[in-house]
Design a protein around this motif. Structure first.
Motif, PDB file in Angstrom:
ATOM      1  N   GLN A 576       0.600  -1.243  -0.078  1.00 12.96           N
ATOM      2  CA  GLN A 576      -0.039  -0.193   0.026  1.00 12.96           C
ATOM      3  C   GLN A 576       0.890   1.193  -0.035  1.00 12.96           C
ATOM      4  O   GLN A 576       0.702   2.267  -0.792  1.00 12.96           O
ATOM      5  N   LEU A 577       1.927   1.214   0.872  1.00  9.82           N
ATOM      6  CA  LEU A 577       2.768   2.492   1.108  1.00  9.82           C
ATOM      7  C   LEU A 577       3.680   2.563  -0.302  1.00  9.82           C
ATOM      8  O   LEU A 577       3.811   3.858  -0.957  1.00  9.82           O
ATOM      9  N   ARG A 578       3.870   1.576  -0.915  1.00 11.04           N
ATOM     10  CA  ARG A 578       4.813   1.638  -2.328  1.00 11.04           C
ATOM     11  C   ARG A 578       3.862   2.231  -3.331  1.00 11.04           C
ATOM     12  O   ARG A 578       4.301   3.057  -4.180  1.00 11.04           O
ATOM     13  N   GLY A 579       2.540   2.080  -3.252  1.00  8.83           N
ATOM     14  CA  GLY A 579       1.752   2.719  -4.218  1.00  8.83           C
ATOM     15  C   GLY A 579       1.347   4.122  -4.029  1.00  8.83           C
ATOM     16  O   GLY A 579       0.850   4.616  -5.208  1.00  8.83           O
ATOM     17  N   ARG A 580       1.989   4.786  -3.279  1.00  9.37           N
ATOM     18  CA  ARG A 580       2.114   6.255  -3.058  1.00  9.37           C
ATOM     19  C   ARG A 580       2.873   6.883  -4.115  1.00  9.37           C
ATOM     20  O   ARG A 580       3.079   8.032  -4.451  1.00  9.37           O
ATOM     21  N   VAL A 581       4.038   6.124  -4.631  1.00 11.63           N
ATOM     22  CA  VAL A 581       5.003   6.528  -5.712  1.00 11.63           C
ATOM     23  C   VAL A 581       4.615   5.932  -7.003  1.00 11.63           C
ATOM     24  O   VAL A 581       3.788   4.847  -7.132  1.00 11.63           O
ATOM     25  N   GLY A 582       5.145   6.184  -8.208  1.00  7.89           N
ATOM     26  CA  GLY A 582       4.877   5.629  -9.269  1.00  7.89           C
ATOM     27  C   GLY A 582       3.748   6.051  -9.872  1.00  7.89           C
ATOM     28  O   GLY A 582       3.225   5.420 -10.902  1.00  7.89           O
ATOM     29  N   ARG A 583       3.149   7.321  -9.592  1.00  5.33           N
ATOM     30  CA  ARG A 583       1.860   7.738 -10.180  1.00  5.33           C
ATOM     31  C   ARG A 583       2.225   8.494 -11.434  1.00  5.33           C
ATOM     32  O   ARG A 583       1.175   8.972 -11.967  1.00  5.33           O
ATOM     33  N   GLY A 584       3.544   8.972 -11.524  1.00  4.46           N
ATOM     34  CA  GLY A 584       3.616   9.825 -12.904  1.00  4.46           C
ATOM     35  C   GLY A 584       4.293   8.815 -13.899  1.00  4.46           C
ATOM     36  O   GLY A 584       4.539   7.682 -13.831  1.00  4.46           O
ATOM     37  N   ALA A 585       5.024   9.652 -14.978  1.00 10.64           N
ATOM     38  CA  ALA A 585       5.624   9.039 -15.862  1.00 10.64           C
ATOM     39  C   ALA A 585       7.170   8.293 -15.623  1.00 10.64           C
ATOM     40  O   ALA A 585       7.598   7.748 -16.479  1.00 10.64           O
ATOM     41  N   ASP A 586       7.553   9.272 -14.688  1.00  8.65           N
ATOM     42  CA  ASP A 586       9.075   9.052 -14.455  1.00  8.65           C
ATOM     43  C   ASP A 586       9.301   7.669 -13.767  1.00  8.65           C
ATOM     44  O   ASP A 586       8.284   7.111 -12.820  1.00  8.65           O
ATOM     45  N   GLN A 587      10.458   7.220 -13.743  1.00 12.81           N
ATOM     46  CA  GLN A 587      10.820   6.014 -12.873  1.00 12.81           C
ATOM     47  C   GLN A 587      10.760   6.257 -11.369  1.00 12.81           C
ATOM     48  O   GLN A 587      10.989   7.424 -10.956  1.00 12.81           O
ATOM     49  N   SER A 588      10.130   5.535 -10.479  1.00 13.16           N
ATOM     50  CA  SER A 588      10.079   5.763  -9.114  1.00 13.16           C
ATOM     51  C   SER A 588      10.720   4.534  -8.521  1.00 13.16           C
ATOM     52  O   SER A 588      11.100   3.541  -8.917  1.00 13.16           O
ATOM     53  N   TYR A 589      10.931   4.791  -7.073  1.00 19.72           N
ATOM     54  CA  TYR A 589      11.606   3.928  -6.228  1.00 19.72           C
ATOM     55  C   TYR A 589      11.182   3.720  -4.804  1.00 19.72           C
ATOM     56  O   TYR A 589      10.640   4.741  -4.344  1.00 19.72           O
ATOM     57  N   CYS A 590      11.158   2.403  -4.154  1.00 23.26           N
ATOM     58  CA  CYS A 590      10.627   2.191  -3.033  1.00 23.26           C
ATOM     59  C   CYS A 590      12.052   1.253  -2.401  1.00 23.26           C
ATOM     60  O   CYS A 590      12.337   0.526  -2.731  1.00 23.26           O
ATOM     61  N   ILE A 591      12.414   2.036  -1.246  1.00 26.07           N
ATOM     62  CA  ILE A 591      13.400   1.737  -0.670  1.00 26.07           C
ATOM     63  C   ILE A 591      13.268   1.064   0.893  1.00 26.07           C
ATOM     64  O   ILE A 591      12.587   2.098   1.822  1.00 26.07           O
ATOM     65  N   LEU A 592      13.399  -0.112   1.099  1.00 26.39           N
ATOM     66  CA  LEU A 592      12.891  -0.977   2.032  1.00 26.39           C
ATOM     67  C   LEU A 592      14.233  -0.753   3.163  1.00 26.39           C
ATOM     68  O   LEU A 592      15.160  -1.365   2.806  1.00 26.39           O
ATOM     69  N   MET A 593      14.261  -0.092   4.137  1.00 26.73           N
ATOM     70  CA  MET A 593      15.498  -0.057   5.104  1.00 26.73           C
ATOM     71  C   MET A 593      15.208  -1.145   6.318  1.00 26.73           C
ATOM     72  O   MET A 593      14.171  -1.024   7.207  1.00 26.73           O
ATOM     73  N   GLY A 594      15.944  -2.107   6.378  1.00 30.49           N
ATOM     74  CA  GLY A 594      15.895  -3.244   7.372  1.00 30.49           C
ATOM     75  C   GLY A 594      17.137  -3.282   8.139  1.00 30.49           C
ATOM     76  O   GLY A 594      17.963  -2.582   7.938  1.00 30.49           O
ATOM     77  N   LYS A 595      17.052  -4.264   9.079  1.00 31.51           N
ATOM     78  CA  LYS A 595      18.024  -4.346  10.076  1.00 31.51           C
ATOM     79  C   LYS A 595      19.308  -5.419   9.380  1.00 31.51           C
ATOM     80  O   LYS A 595      18.713  -6.357   9.060  1.00 31.51           O
ATOM     81  N   ALA A 596      20.323  -4.964   9.418  1.00 31.78           N
ATOM     82  CA  ALA A 596      21.401  -5.966   8.820  1.00 31.78           C
ATOM     83  C   ALA A 596      21.564  -7.369   9.509  1.00 31.78           C
ATOM     84  O   ALA A 596      21.893  -8.197   9.144  1.00 31.78           O
ATOM     85  N   LYS A 597      21.308  -7.077  10.908  1.00 28.37           N
ATOM     86  CA  LYS A 597      21.275  -8.139  11.726  1.00 28.37           C
ATOM     87  C   LYS A 597      19.969  -9.130  11.990  1.00 28.37           C
ATOM     88  O   LYS A 597      19.853  -9.893  12.860  1.00 28.37           O
ATOM     89  N   GLY A 598      19.241  -8.590  10.976  1.00 33.68           N
ATOM     90  CA  GLY A 598      17.703  -9.344  10.989  1.00 33.68           C
ATOM     91  C   GLY A 598      17.786 -10.503  10.697  1.00 33.68           C
ATOM     92  O   GLY A 598      18.752 -11.402  10.164  1.00 33.68           O
ATOM     93  N   SER A 599      16.701 -11.410  11.122  1.00 35.30           N
ATOM     94  CA  SER A 599      16.542 -12.885  10.910  1.00 35.30           C
ATOM     95  C   SER A 599      16.362 -13.213   9.330  1.00 35.30           C
ATOM     96  O   SER A 599      16.070 -12.282   8.638  1.00 35.30           O
ATOM     97  N   ALA A 600      16.968 -14.494   8.914  1.00 33.27           N
ATOM     98  CA  ALA A 600      16.825 -15.030   7.746  1.00 33.27           C
ATOM     99  C   ALA A 600      15.159 -14.825   7.126  1.00 33.27           C
ATOM    100  O   ALA A 600      15.006 -14.634   6.021  1.00 33.27           O
ATOM    101  N   ASP A 601      14.368 -15.202   8.030  1.00 32.36           N
ATOM    102  CA  ASP A 601      13.234 -15.066   7.708  1.00 32.36           C
ATOM    103  C   ASP A 601      12.563 -13.737   7.463  1.00 32.36           C
ATOM    104  O   ASP A 601      11.586 -13.785   6.530  1.00 32.36           O
ATOM    105  N   THR A 602      13.061 -12.839   8.102  1.00 26.49           N
ATOM    106  CA  THR A 602      12.773 -11.247   7.945  1.00 26.49           C
ATOM    107  C   THR A 602      13.013 -10.889   6.524  1.00 26.49           C
ATOM    108  O   THR A 602      12.234 -10.199   5.865  1.00 26.49           O
ATOM    109  N   LYS A 603      14.423 -11.335   6.220  1.00 28.10           N
ATOM    110  CA  LYS A 603      15.085 -10.909   5.078  1.00 28.10           C
ATOM    111  C   LYS A 603      14.218 -11.672   3.978  1.00 28.10           C
ATOM    112  O   LYS A 603      14.028 -11.026   2.881  1.00 28.10           O
ATOM    113  N   LYS A 604      13.947 -12.727   4.122  1.00 30.45           N
ATOM    114  CA  LYS A 604      13.093 -13.579   3.017  1.00 30.45           C
ATOM    115  C   LYS A 604      11.927 -13.061   2.720  1.00 30.45           C
ATOM    116  O   LYS A 604      11.422 -12.728   1.683  1.00 30.45           O
ATOM    117  N   ARG A 605      11.187 -12.551   3.756  1.00 28.98           N
ATOM    118  CA  ARG A 605       9.764 -11.817   3.697  1.00 28.98           C
ATOM    119  C   ARG A 605       9.796 -10.763   3.001  1.00 28.98           C
ATOM    120  O   ARG A 605       9.137 -10.737   2.035  1.00 28.98           O
TER     121      ARG A 605
END
Length: 718
Positions: A576-605
């Motif tokens: 849903q949040l990602r849908g706030r960008v990409g509404r114009g004709a230009d290339q848009s980006y969604c950056i997910l900032m996670g924890k480097a030490k997060g679990s493997a399951d979290t990174k996979k998700r």
């Protein structure tokens, strides 16, 4: 009926145990106990040796041997009976009881061969089992096969209840002569068509399975039965509602619709938009109230479909209304619809809580006289003072933001119920839509307009912060706008607000010269709207916010969405949040900032988000991970009913078959519907109507209605 017998009359129960079973487990009859299934099963075909025990996370298992000694240790609350158990090997096992100490110390005898069953725990380099099941070993009848493990409350454990006791009580039902005469709860045709295990055998295999295959077949049987009766109730409700509630008959496509389509429409409709408009058109020609859910990702063109549906109402002498959850979203809808409507002479007005008194009076008069064709607004539309001349279609955007009572007030404005189109940008898995929105027909826009570029989604960690900052700088220099989103979770409200405020300060320091606005749901509405308006108008180039911007901000110039602590969001909410960008004709980006030490399951998700932009694939994955009752962005904060066996995240095929079977029963038995209601005629490929029902089906429909009524709020499925 045999299964409705009071549980106190079962051998081994009596009045005292009946009260405990009723108060602790909700078990009042033989049927209740049979439906109290084990939550897991243990293979009792093997005996383990004490010497084999290794590790700290062992399952429950059984050991054959003898007690060497018993000792009562400790005082007061720490008093316990400790038995030393040997299977003839070099290692010993401690067995501990904290209740019924005196009785147990005389019940078990050293030297007698026993089988103990329980979960070993490692403490001070030695294994022990607390409160195991203990039975004398009988070489003629050794414990074999699968055994069920039942959930027990702490109160029951303290009173001496155990899995073994429940097994004995269930076995007493099977040995009762009355059990042989129980009727199946499903019609013979359905049991045969879907190769379901008969009810009596299914009960036996759920509690005392012969093998893993038999247990699987029994489980499938009860999943089907559970979903069959859920769907039976939902379909009954839907058929009765569809038969009882008339709607406006929209017979024509007129000059307003055609004038817009041929002369004003700024782009070619997608195939999905055309398909959905045909579905809506077909509903409006029936003379019954339309209730349709329109799903589609952000930017898929739902607003265009809604507007053209509203034009159908106008062409047939009716008015239309579009209700949105926020003033900003309502204002954006108004400006969009007005730009489309003005060239064809359709009057569109806006009514919100901020509308001035003088303007409000004019709008009220225009609605009541019929001079206003389409009204766009917020909750202000459902105020008692708002009266319509002839409201023909109510469109509700992001409908999960409105309560059932609020939605109902909208379509109680007329003597004839208006058609209803509810829209959501949160893709809902089909299995969930069939149950939570079971009385709504579902349309899906699964195609984006041509020319739209998919949003590039990246998973990054704090170690890549400078890389992310460089991307933001480059987009700002090109004149774009940026979202930076932080989580705000209620149980950590103070900590989260501090994190949000620190993020705001860091953003201001990192990007000097660019105005930054700051928005969260705890702000006063006026201040929140002011800050959002700065971003919408482009005066602020960066917005630091919580998920309050998940719905309600349409800024085509925004090209970057940075989501901090992305692991704290559900996949559907990230989408849903990602849908706030990409509404114009230009290339848009969604950056997910996670924890480097997060679990493997979290990174996979989180990596799922980088692999696809298909909202339905994401929502299916989200439901499998988090469960159907815990998906952000949908109507439910928990399902309106409790499923004991079935799992909507994994049992989609069973649900589809159960719905087909329920529909066949209702078509063959109109008596199950309210008087005056007719079942929908079969469609090509549907299962043939089931006309002959065992008496138990009619009884079961009512019994399960009452059983589900304890947990189902049917108004939430309306």
């Amino acid at each position: 009926m045999f299964l409705d017998t009071d549980i106190k009359f079962l051998k081994g129960v009596g009045d005292a145990r009946a009260k405990v079973l009723a108060s602790e487990l909700g078990v009042a009859t033989f049927r209740d106990l049979l439906y109290y299934f084990p939550f897991r099963h243990i293979d009792r075909s093997r005996f383990y040796r004490i010497d084999e025990l290794t590790g700290t996370d062992l399952p429950a298992l059984q050991i054959k041997g003898r007690f060497i000694s018993f000792n009562i240790e400790g005082e007061g609350a720490r008093k316990r009976l400790v038995g030393v158990f040997s299977d003839g090997g070099r290692r010993l096992l401690e067995v501990v009881w904290f209740s019924k100490i005196q009785a147990l110390s005389t019940a078990y005898k050293p030297g007698v061969e026993y089988v103990i069953f329980g979960k070993p725990n490692l403490f001070r380099n030695a294994y022990s089992i607390v409160h195991p099941e203990v039975e004398v070993y009988d070489p003629a009848k050794p414990p074999t096969g699968f055994r069920g493990v039942y959930s027990l409350t702490e109160t029951m454990r303290k009173r001496g209840y155990s899995t073994r006791l429940l097994q004995t009580l269930v076995g007493n039902i099977f040995s009762n002569t009355g059990f042989a005469g129980i009727q199946d709860t499903l019609p013979r045709e359905i049991v045969s068509r879907y190769s379901l295990m008969p009810l009596d055998e299914a009960f036996r295999q759920m509690h005392f399975p012969d093998n893993a295959r038999s247990l699987q077949k029994a489980t499938e049987r009860f999943k089907f039965e559970e979903l069959f009766y859920v769907e039976m109730h939902i379909l009954r409700y839907s058929m009765e509602r569809g038969s009882k509630i008339p709607g406006y008959l929209f017979q024509k496509i007129g000059e307003k619709f055609n004038g817009f389509y041929f002369n004003v429409l700024p782009f070619e409709l997608t195939g999905a938009q055309k398909r959905v408009l045909k579905e809506i058109r077909a509903d409006m020609k029936t003379g019954r109230q339309m209730n349709r859910l329109l799903q589609g990702d952000v930017g898929s063109g739902k607003t265009m479909v809604a507007f053209m549906s509203l034009l159908m109402a106008v062409d047939n002498g009716c008015q239309g209304a579009l209700m949105a959850p926020t003033e900003i979203l309502a204002t954006q809808h108004y400006e969009t619809l007005k730009s489309w409507a003005d060239p064809i002479g359709v009057r569109v007005e806006l009514l919100t809580g901020s509308t001035r008194v003088a303007a409000r009076r004019v709008i009220h008069e225009g609605l009541e006289s019929g001079d206003i064709d389409i009204i766009v607004g917020t909750h202000a539309l459902i105020e008692d003072s708002v009266k319509f001349h002839r409201l023909g279609l109510a469109v509700i955007d992001e409908q999960h933001r409105f309560g059932v009572a609020q939605r109902a007030r909208m379509w109680q404005k007329n003597s004839v119920a208006p058609h209803v189109l509810v829209m959501t940008a949160t893709p809902i898995p089909r299995t969930l839509a069939m149950t939570v929105y079971g009385d709504l027909e579902v349309s899906v826009i699964d195609e984006l307009p041509p020319g739209r570029k998919p949003v590039t989604t990246l998973l990054r960690y704090d170690t890549s912060r400078l890389e992310v900052d460089r991307l933001i700088f480059s987009q700002l220099r090109e004149g774009r706008q940026i979202y930076i989103v932080y989580p705000l979770i209620e149980e950590n409200e103070k900590l989260d607000l501090k994190s949000l405020e620190e993020g705001y300060r860091r953003t201001c320091d990192t990007f000097p010269g660019y105005r930054v606005c700051f928005v969260h749901g705890k702000m006063k509405p006026a201040e929140k709207d002011y800050q959002m308006d700065l971003f919408v108008k482009g005066e602020a180039r960066i917005m630091v916010a919580t998920t309050v911007i998940e719905v309600g901000v349409n800024v085509p110039n925004a090209s970057v969405m940075v989501i901090e602590n992305a692991e704290r969001f559900g996949l559907s909410q990230l989408h849903q949040l990602r849908g706030r960008v990409g509404r114009g004709a230009d290339q848009s980006y969604c950056i997910l900032m996670g924890k480097a030490k997060g679990s493997a399951d979290t990174k996979k998700r989180l990596s799922i988000m980088t692999e696809t932009t298909d909202g339905f694939l994401i929502s299916e994955a989200d439901m499998k991970i988090r469960g159907p009752g815990d998906m952000e962005g949908t109507q439910q904060s928990g399902l309106a009913f409790n499923l004991k066996v079935a799992d909507l995240a994994r049992d989609g095929q069973i649900l589809t078959r159960a719905r087909e079977a329920a529909l066949a029963v209702l078509r063959g038995n109109p008596s199950l519907l309210a008087p005056g209601c007719a079942a929908t005629p079969p469609q090509k490929g549907d299962m043939a109507p089931v006309a002959v029902l065992p008496q138990s089906v009619s009884v079961m429909v009512e019994e399960l209605r009452l059983r589900f009524a304890r947990t189902v709020d049917w108004s939430r499925i309306s």
